[in-house]
Scaffold this motif. Structure first.
Motif, PDB file in Angstrom:
ATOM      1  N   LEU A   6       0.829  -1.195   0.000  1.00  0.00           N
ATOM      2  CA  LEU A   6       0.000   0.000   0.000  1.00  0.00           C
ATOM      3  C   LEU A   6       0.870   1.255   0.000  1.00  0.00           C
ATOM      4  CD1 LEU A   6      -2.650   1.569   0.295  1.00  0.00           C
ATOM      5  CD2 LEU A   6      -2.523   1.157   2.769  1.00  0.00           C
ATOM      6  N   LYS A   7       1.865   1.289   0.870  1.00  0.00           N
ATOM      7  CA  LYS A   7       2.745   2.461   0.938  1.00  0.00           C
ATOM      8  C   LYS A   7       3.523   2.650  -0.358  1.00  0.00           C
ATOM      9  CE  LYS A   7       3.294   2.525   5.970  1.00  0.00           C
ATOM     10  NZ  LYS A   7       4.234   2.386   7.110  1.00  0.00           N
ATOM     11  N   LYS A  29       8.418  -3.763 -15.588  1.00  0.00           N
ATOM     12  CA  LYS A  29       9.827  -4.047 -15.313  1.00  0.00           C
ATOM     13  C   LYS A  29      10.036  -4.766 -13.985  1.00  0.00           C
ATOM     14  CE  LYS A  29      11.491  -1.977 -19.006  1.00  0.00           C
ATOM     15  NZ  LYS A  29      12.209  -2.720 -20.069  1.00  0.00           N
ATOM     16  N   PHE A  30       9.260  -4.380 -12.950  1.00  0.00           N
ATOM     17  CA  PHE A  30       9.521  -4.876 -11.604  1.00  0.00           C
ATOM     18  C   PHE A  30       8.464  -5.864 -11.091  1.00  0.00           C
ATOM     19  CE2 PHE A  30      11.750  -0.808 -11.811  1.00  0.00           C
ATOM     20  CZ  PHE A  30      13.016  -1.161 -11.347  1.00  0.00           C
ATOM     21  N   GLY A  31       7.304  -5.910 -11.732  1.00  0.00           N
ATOM     22  CA  GLY A  31       6.276  -6.853 -11.321  1.00  0.00           C
ATOM     23  C   GLY A  31       5.352  -6.364 -10.234  1.00  0.00           C
ATOM     24  N   SER A  32       5.837  -5.491  -9.368  1.00  0.00           N
ATOM     25  CA  SER A  32       5.019  -4.907  -8.306  1.00  0.00           C
ATOM     26  C   SER A  32       5.645  -3.584  -7.899  1.00  0.00           C
ATOM     27  CB  SER A  32       4.914  -5.856  -7.103  1.00  0.00           C
ATOM     28  OG  SER A  32       6.019  -5.703  -6.243  1.00  0.00           O
ATOM     29  N   PRO A  33       4.912  -2.741  -7.160  1.00  0.00           N
ATOM     30  CA  PRO A  33       5.458  -1.424  -6.814  1.00  0.00           C
ATOM     31  C   PRO A  33       6.558  -1.468  -5.766  1.00  0.00           C
ATOM     32  CG  PRO A  33       3.319  -1.712  -5.795  1.00  0.00           C
ATOM     33  CD  PRO A  33       3.514  -2.878  -6.710  1.00  0.00           C
ATOM     34  N   VAL A  34       6.619  -2.515  -4.954  1.00  0.00           N
ATOM     35  CA  VAL A  34       7.587  -2.546  -3.850  1.00  0.00           C
ATOM     36  C   VAL A  34       9.028  -2.519  -4.363  1.00  0.00           C
ATOM     37  CG1 VAL A  34       8.419  -3.838  -1.862  1.00  0.00           C
ATOM     38  CG2 VAL A  34       5.954  -3.653  -2.279  1.00  0.00           C
ATOM     39  N   PRO A  35       9.435  -3.445  -5.241  1.00  0.00           N
ATOM     40  CA  PRO A  35      10.806  -3.346  -5.753  1.00  0.00           C
ATOM     41  C   PRO A  35      11.047  -2.093  -6.579  1.00  0.00           C
ATOM     42  CG  PRO A  35       9.598  -5.064  -6.910  1.00  0.00           C
ATOM     43  CD  PRO A  35       8.749  -4.644  -5.750  1.00  0.00           C
TER      44      PRO A  35
END
Length: 376
Positions: A6-7, A29-35
């Motif tokens: 979420l953050k 490119k990264f698959g999700s926002p965290v990386p």
């Protein structure tokens, strides 16, 4: 979605210059926002961000989205739906530059239901307001959710028309959901949040800037199976919404008006460009028969309990639908039988049968026949 994810989404939303296209690039490119938010400046630039975009993303601090977290922790049903969430509406995901996230206030399940957008002039005529309200009410009663932009004039009339028949309505806002624009629609916004849904791609604190309204309009068009323009000047936001709908391959409908009414000129221009001249609700339902049938199949695939929950408030059958149910009787009947019993022309009969099937009052039997469902 966990807190870390979420953050990460809020960091992306809050970073200046990171719009839907950049978010889509980072997800690819990264698959999700965290990386993505944890990546170095060099990695972000290597992924396709400009130096300014990469710097902006790295400079977002926790304090920048603290107000978003506070708002999301509120009591009433609310949340954030990112584009990679199963709840994100498939219709909207198809458009160019689909919003990376949707903030919502109300019943998010409305996003899964078939919608019809109704838009028009803020300074609408009394007849225009009456038309918008009447069309919205009848379409909502027949099972479509009514989507509009919470603006004065036609938008407000469309929302009220749906609410007054206990139908479903969805408002797309050009501000953060912690505020209401225009202020005169505070009470209407509260009612929509209680009985329908408010959504926005903008985080808390965002004011009604001029550039936000075309962005809102693309979402209105993108959510809906079609867009009905009730009144519009030749240069208006409503025509922007209609243009988005045309570009997205959605149906556009327009009510004709007097040649002496300047607010009819936008509708007449749309009709010349290929929008369907619309005089009755059936003009819309017949044109949307195929996508509505697809929506019906999707609801059936969910199973009876889930589809009932997604439909929300069950609309009451219209007088015409009630007569058709009576004509069906207790035994399966063919289309020819129903034409003979009801006296209705085939196009109108087909539209009514579609609506009855969509709401589970009628089912298909063998040999192309129709039958009443005993649970109704």
């Amino acid at each position: 979605m966990n807190t870390e994810e979420l953050k990460a989404w809020l960091r992306l939303v809050r970073a200046p210059g990171i719009g839907p296209a950049a978010c889509a690039l980072l997800l690819e490119k990264f698959g999700s926002p965290v990386p993505a938010v944890q990546a170095s400046l060099a990695t972000l630039k290597g992924a396709g961000l400009s130096a300014a975009q990469a710097e902006a993303l790295k400079n977002v601090s926790a304090a920048d989205f603290e107000t978003d977290l506070d708002w999301l922790a509120g009591d009433s049903p609310r949340g954030l739906i990112p584009i990679n969430d199963a709840r994100y509406p498939a219709q909207l995901r198809e458009i160019a530059h689909a919003p990376a996230v949707l903030f919502y206030l109300g019943d998010a399940e409305l996003l899964s239901l078939p919608q019809l957008a109704i838009v028009g002039a803020r300074s609408a005529t009394p007849q225009g307001l009456e038309n918008a309200k009447a069309f919205a009410g009848e379409l909502a009663r027949r099972g479509l959710s009514i989507t509009s932009g919470l603006a004065l004039g036609i938008d407000g009339a469309a929302h009220r028309g749906a609410l007054e028949v206990d139908g479903l309505t969805l408002a797309v806002c050009a501000t953060g959901l912690d505020r209401v624009y225009p202020a005169r629609h505070q009470a209407l916004a509260r009612e929509i949040a209680k009985h329908g849904l408010l959504i926005s791609e903008f985080p808390t604190g965002v004011e009604p800037l001029a550039e936000n309204f075309p962005r809102r309009n693309r979402i209105i068009a993108g959510l809906a199976l079609g867009t009905l323009v009730v009144e519009a000047a030749l240069e208006s936001g409503s025509l922007i919404t209609a243009r988005y709908a045309m570009e997205q391959g959605r149906e556009v409908f327009a009510l004709p008006g007097s040649i002496h009414n300047p607010l009819a000129r936008g509708c007449h221009a749309l009709i010349r460009q290929g929008a369907k001249l619309t005089e009755t609700v059936d003009d819309i339902l017949q044109e949307l028969a195929a996508p509505l049938a697809a929506a019906r199949q999707a609801l059936r695939a969910l199973g009876p309990e889930d589809s009932a929950a997604l439909r929300g408030t069950e609309p009451r059958p219209s007088e015409a639908e009630q007569r058709l149910l009576q004509a069906l009787g207790d035994s399966p009947a063919s289309l020819d039988d129903l034409v003979s019993r009801s006296g209705l022309p085939v196009p109108e009969l087909s539209a009514l049968l579609l609506q009855l099937e969509l709401h589970g009052w009628v089912g298909s039997a063998s040999g192309g026949r129709y039958m009443r469902l005993s649970s109704r």
